[in-house]
Motif scaffolding. Structure first.
Motif, PDB file in Angstrom:
ATOM      1  N   LEU A  70      59.927  -1.981  45.103  1.00  0.00           N
ATOM      2  CA  LEU A  70      58.823  -1.631  46.177  1.00  0.00           C
ATOM      3  C   LEU A  70      58.247  -2.976  45.356  1.00  0.00           C
ATOM      4  O   LEU A  70      57.594  -2.413  44.126  1.00  0.00           O
ATOM      5  N   ILE A  71      56.970  -3.985  45.497  1.00  0.00           N
ATOM      6  CA  ILE A  71      56.606  -4.580  45.207  1.00  0.00           C
ATOM      7  C   ILE A  71      55.911  -6.001  45.498  1.00  0.00           C
ATOM      8  O   ILE A  71      55.271  -5.802  46.761  1.00  0.00           O
ATOM      9  N   ARG A  72      54.039  -4.907  44.679  1.00  0.00           N
ATOM     10  CA  ARG A  72      52.940  -5.937  45.211  1.00  0.00           C
ATOM     11  C   ARG A  72      52.764  -7.332  44.905  1.00  0.00           C
ATOM     12  O   ARG A  72      52.792  -7.229  43.152  1.00  0.00           O
ATOM     13  N   GLU A  73      51.856  -8.082  45.402  1.00  0.00           N
ATOM     14  CA  GLU A  73      51.324  -8.767  44.393  1.00  0.00           C
ATOM     15  C   GLU A  73      49.952  -9.594  45.312  1.00  0.00           C
ATOM     16  O   GLU A  73      50.040  -9.806  46.671  1.00  0.00           O
ATOM     17  N   VAL A  74      49.374  -9.703  44.484  1.00  0.00           N
ATOM     18  CA  VAL A  74      47.791 -10.155  44.816  1.00  0.00           C
ATOM     19  C   VAL A  74      47.658 -11.612  43.845  1.00  0.00           C
ATOM     20  O   VAL A  74      47.973 -11.695  43.094  1.00  0.00           O
TER      21      VAL A  74
ATOM     22  N   LEU B 265      44.889 -13.360  48.538  1.00  0.00           N
ATOM     23  CA  LEU B 265      46.243 -13.516  49.599  1.00  0.00           C
ATOM     24  C   LEU B 265      47.269 -11.822  49.015  1.00  0.00           C
ATOM     25  O   LEU B 265      47.329 -11.785  47.572  1.00  0.00           O
ATOM     26  N   GLU B 266      47.497 -10.669  50.033  1.00  0.00           N
ATOM     27  CA  GLU B 266      47.826  -9.465  48.838  1.00  0.00           C
ATOM     28  C   GLU B 266      49.020  -9.259  49.149  1.00  0.00           C
ATOM     29  O   GLU B 266      49.223  -9.945  51.214  1.00  0.00           O
ATOM     30  N   SER B 267      50.564  -9.280  49.330  1.00  0.00           N
ATOM     31  CA  SER B 267      51.848  -9.212  49.990  1.00  0.00           C
ATOM     32  C   SER B 267      51.993  -7.819  49.391  1.00  0.00           C
ATOM     33  O   SER B 267      52.153  -7.411  47.634  1.00  0.00           O
ATOM     34  N   VAL B 268      52.646  -6.994  49.690  1.00  0.00           N
ATOM     35  CA  VAL B 268      54.010  -6.044  50.049  1.00  0.00           C
ATOM     36  C   VAL B 268      55.224  -6.103  50.347  1.00  0.00           C
ATOM     37  O   VAL B 268      55.182  -6.116  51.545  1.00  0.00           O
ATOM     38  N   LEU B 269      56.070  -5.908  49.374  1.00  0.00           N
ATOM     39  CA  LEU B 269      57.304  -5.995  49.628  1.00  0.00           C
ATOM     40  C   LEU B 269      58.202  -5.148  49.309  1.00  0.00           C
ATOM     41  O   LEU B 269      58.196  -4.312  48.171  1.00  0.00           O
ATOM     42  N   ILE B 270      58.730  -4.730  50.590  1.00  0.00           N
ATOM     43  CA  ILE B 270      59.966  -3.730  50.841  1.00  0.00           C
ATOM     44  C   ILE B 270      61.153  -3.665  50.464  1.00  0.00           C
ATOM     45  O   ILE B 270      61.480  -5.118  51.270  1.00  0.00           O
ATOM     46  N   ALA B 271      62.557  -3.767  49.775  1.00  0.00           N
ATOM     47  CA  ALA B 271      63.572  -4.227  49.861  1.00  0.00           C
ATOM     48  C   ALA B 271      64.976  -3.058  49.522  1.00  0.00           C
ATOM     49  O   ALA B 271      64.443  -2.023  49.226  1.00  0.00           O
ATOM     50  N   GLY B 272      66.076  -3.000  50.581  1.00  0.00           N
ATOM     51  CA  GLY B 272      66.948  -1.872  50.395  1.00  0.00           C
ATOM     52  C   GLY B 272      66.894  -0.954  51.240  1.00  0.00           C
ATOM     53  O   GLY B 272      67.473  -0.506  51.495  1.00  0.00           O
TER      54      GLY B 272
ATOM     55  N   LEU C  85      57.620  -7.558  54.706  1.00  0.00           N
ATOM     56  CA  LEU C  85      57.077  -8.097  54.163  1.00  0.00           C
ATOM     57  C   LEU C  85      55.387  -7.489  55.289  1.00  0.00           C
ATOM     58  O   LEU C  85      55.287  -8.081  55.943  1.00  0.00           O
ATOM     59  N   ALA C  86      54.811  -7.087  53.707  1.00  0.00           N
ATOM     60  CA  ALA C  86      53.232  -6.930  54.384  1.00  0.00           C
ATOM     61  C   ALA C  86      52.488  -7.323  53.789  1.00  0.00           C
ATOM     62  O   ALA C  86      52.391  -8.264  52.492  1.00  0.00           O
TER      63      ALA C  86
ATOM     64  N   SER D  47      43.335  -4.537  51.816  1.00  0.00           N
ATOM     65  CA  SER D  47      43.684  -4.441  52.908  1.00  0.00           C
ATOM     66  C   SER D  47      45.239  -3.203  53.102  1.00  0.00           C
ATOM     67  O   SER D  47      45.058  -2.267  53.742  1.00  0.00           O
ATOM     68  N   LEU D  48      45.939  -3.535  51.919  1.00  0.00           N
ATOM     69  CA  LEU D  48      47.018  -3.186  52.391  1.00  0.00           C
ATOM     70  C   LEU D  48      47.375  -1.707  51.208  1.00  0.00           C
ATOM     71  O   LEU D  48      48.519  -1.323  51.758  1.00  0.00           O
ATOM     72  N   GLU D  49      47.049  -0.889  50.911  1.00  0.00           N
ATOM     73  CA  GLU D  49      46.872   0.508  50.190  1.00  0.00           C
ATOM     74  C   GLU D  49      47.077   1.382  51.626  1.00  0.00           C
ATOM     75  O   GLU D  49      48.139   2.140  50.942  1.00  0.00           O
ATOM     76  N   GLU D  50      47.584   1.401  52.468  1.00  0.00           N
ATOM     77  CA  GLU D  50      47.908   2.797  53.161  1.00  0.00           C
ATOM     78  C   GLU D  50      49.273   1.930  53.006  1.00  0.00           C
ATOM     79  O   GLU D  50      50.048   3.190  53.716  1.00  0.00           O
ATOM     80  N   THR D  51      49.324   0.869  53.495  1.00  0.00           N
ATOM     81  CA  THR D  51      51.051   0.711  53.749  1.00  0.00           C
ATOM     82  C   THR D  51      51.188   0.251  52.049  1.00  0.00           C
ATOM     83  O   THR D  51      52.690   0.947  52.095  1.00  0.00           O
ATOM     84  N   TRP D  52      51.508   0.569  50.860  1.00  0.00           N
ATOM     85  CA  TRP D  52      51.407   1.057  49.555  1.00  0.00           C
ATOM     86  C   TRP D  52      52.343   2.107  50.194  1.00  0.00           C
ATOM     87  O   TRP D  52      53.492   2.492  49.189  1.00  0.00           O
ATOM     88  N   ASN D  53      50.771   2.992  50.323  1.00  0.00           N
ATOM     89  CA  ASN D  53      51.635   4.470  49.820  1.00  0.00           C
ATOM     90  C   ASN D  53      52.592   4.848  50.467  1.00  0.00           C
ATOM     91  O   ASN D  53      53.302   6.137  50.739  1.00  0.00           O
ATOM     92  N   SER D  54      52.393   4.879  52.275  1.00  0.00           N
ATOM     93  CA  SER D  54      53.539   5.288  52.818  1.00  0.00           C
ATOM     94  C   SER D  54      54.257   4.194  52.319  1.00  0.00           C
ATOM     95  O   SER D  54      56.208   5.187  52.839  1.00  0.00           O
TER      96      SER D  54
END
Length: 207
Positions: free
Chosen positions: A99-103, A152-159, A179-180, A191-198
């Motif tokens: 789980l990786i966040r990049e801004v 540009l904010e990105s949240v990646l979940i893999a696996g 990828l969000a 705006s991706l705080e809820e996505t990260w938490n979930s």
């Protein structure tokens, strides 16, 4: 910061001003089988005005069987006159998770931002999961890419395949993961705080 028999929480701290023209930063991360690594960034990163001189930041990640990487990245600011090539290569075993966040922020206050080449490659087992490249200049906004957005904010979940029922701005990957992504005009409006938490909850609850 802390550790257990099969995991660690590690802070990333810059030892000097980063990133200056001509800098070549290399970060290598290996997470062993069955282990969990959480990376904590103490502060964001600034690519400073270098009159167009190139700099690079290359991160290579290897995730062993049953391992987990959690990395909530802070902002990388591309100042006027900066020219940064940032590349992230991740190789995952078939049952690894990440789980990786990049801004990315184009320009400091009152600036439009310099040049950025942002490349990401994620391989799951032997199959490509995500391969992308973003080449932008803050002073030359391009319609259909970032347009006039600076952040540009990105949240990646893999696996794992997360629950996407209530998710927006999200795409499924060519394999287990999603990828969000969100565009904005200021870092404080991310705006991706809820996505990260979930996704963090779903990732850490998995056996």
């Amino acid at each position: 910061m802390s550790r257990t028999p099969c995991g660690a929480r590690v802070a990333l701290v810059a030892g000097r001003a980063l990133v200056l023209g001509g800098d070549a930063v290399s970060l290598q991360i290996e997470v062993g089988a069955g282990c969990t690594l959480e990376l904590v960034e103490v502060g964001g990163t600034v690519a400073y005005d270098a009159d167009g001189q190139g700099s690079s930041w290359v991160t290579t990640v290897g995730l062993g069987p049953g391992s987990t990487l959690i990395w909530r990245g802070l902002e990388t600011v591309i100042s006027d006159g900066a020219n940064l090539h940032r590349r992230t290569d991740i190789r995952m075993a078939n049952d690894a998770r990440a789980l990786i966040r990049e801004v990315v922020v184009l320009g400091r206050s009152g600036e439009r931002g310099g040049q950025l080449l942002l490349e990401t490659s994620v391989t799951f087992g032997e199959s490509p999961l995500l391969v992308e490249s973003l080449d932008v200049r803050g002073d030359r906004p391009q319609p259909g890419i970032l347009s006039d957005h600076r952040v540009l904010e990105s949240v990646l979940i893999a696996g794992i395949d997360p629950d996407l029922t209530d998710e927006k701005h999200t795409m499924e990957l060519a394999g287990p993961g999603a990828l969000a992504r969100s565009l904005g005009s200021a870092a404080h409006g991310l705006s991706l705080e809820e996505t990260w938490n979930s996704w963090h909850t779903q990732l850490t609850r998995r056996p």
